[in-house]
Design an enzyme around this catalytic site. Structure first.
Site, PDB file in Angstrom:
ATOM      1  N   GLY A   1      13.631  46.992  52.135  1.00 46.66           N
ATOM      2  CA  GLY A   1      14.310  48.033  51.380  1.00 46.66           C
ATOM      3  C   GLY A   1      13.380  49.052  50.760  1.00 46.66           C
TER       4      GLY A   1
ATOM      5  N   ASP B   1      21.637  45.053  46.045  1.00 47.36           N
ATOM      6  CA  ASP B   1      22.190  43.695  45.940  1.00 47.36           C
ATOM      7  C   ASP B   1      21.095  42.734  46.364  1.00 47.36           C
ATOM      8  OD1 ASP B   1      23.698  41.425  45.868  1.00 47.36           O
ATOM      9  OD2 ASP B   1      24.972  41.932  47.590  1.00 47.36           O
TER      10      ASP B   1
END
Length: 282
Positions: free
Chosen positions: A139, A156
């Site tokens: 990410g 998340d």
């Protein structure tokens, strides 16, 4: 695995789940993954000894992480999800018809594969939705290098240990700012503040220099024991977190979305924090 699964998140305190059957257990390239049938919470997934999600209460977490920023924004076309391999957040995001593209960046393909197989109700077909774009990768690398911008970005992640640790750092938040459209909002799970107070104060310290509005909202998720779970919120448009309950109620009614935890009252009330959190931020 013994009859009980004892979570190892905290060194001096733990919760246990009675195990009826181990469905899957493996050491992937990135982490130790186990999915088991529990006595009271349905199917449960744990990564590196820490409970990530359960069938019984996942709706609380996923509804609050998705719908609070999306209804606050009001017209999000492009959404980025970092992590969320169980598919529950992607499921809730795609319930918003105005969302044209939801990009999910998950570091571990095995998590997605095993959750689709053993926790199918989490994603509920979301991975087959034509509006979903799945990227297998890190990410932080994605937000630092991608050439796209998004209306809403949702993180998340696991707790700030192991592969999830970099998703709580200043370079990650700088990448988030880079990828966020003007008027956009970023939201992320931020732990249980009563048990993990440093997560809130550290996140606030790192987000505040980058965004005009940095705050937190909360929800009570039984699996994440020790008090309310906090969600970090960051935007350069402060009024997004200050809509009246009437505005949110109108958007909620127009959407046609039905929920089990989230509603307009919970939305606006979630930004009211316990005093111990306010004191730690002060």
């Amino acid at each position: 695995m013994s009859e009980w699964f004892d979570e190892t998140l905290h060194s001096g305190y733990h919760q246990g789940f009675r195990v009826k059957e181990v469905l899957f257990e493996s050491k992937t390239d990135h982490q130790h993954l186990v999915i088991f049938e529990s006595q009271d919470f349905g199917r449960v997934m744990a990564l590196d000894g820490v409970i990530q999600t359960t069938e019984r209460d996942e709706f609380i977490y996923h509804e609050m992480l998705a719908h609070v920023p999306l209804f606050a924004h009001g017209n999000a076309k492009d959404v980025l999800i970092i992590g969320g391999g169980d598919g529950g957040l992607l499921r809730e995001v795609l319930r918003h018809n105005e969302v044209e593209r939801a990009v999910q960046v998950e570091i571990d393909q095995a998590v997605i594969d095993m959750c689709v197989k053993y926790l199918p109700n989490h994603s509920a077909g979301a991975y087959d939705n034509e509006r979903a774009e799945i990227v297998i990768g890190d990410g932080i690398d994605y937000v630092r290098n991608c050439d796209r911008q998004f209306d809403v970005i949702l993180s998340d992640s696991t707790d700030p240990i192991g592969p999830g640790e970099v998703l709580f750092t200043s370079p990650f938040y700088e990448g988030i700012k880079r990828c966020l459209k003007p008027g956009g909002v970023f939201a992320a799970q931020n732990g249980v503040a009563f048990m993990q107070p440093d997560e809130v104060t550290t996140t606030h310290k790192r987000l505040s220099p980058l965004f005009e509005d940095c705050r937190f909202y909360n929800a009570a998720v039984p699996t994440y024991v020790g008090g309310v779970m906090t969600f970090a919120w960051a935007s350069n448009q402060p009024d997004l977190a200050q809509h009246s309950v009437d505005t949110i109620a109108r958007r909620y009614a127009d959407s046609g979305i039905s929920t089990r935890y989230y509603n307009p009252g919970m939305h606006t009330g979630a930004f009211a924090l316990p005093q111990y959190i306010l004191d730690s931020l002060a």
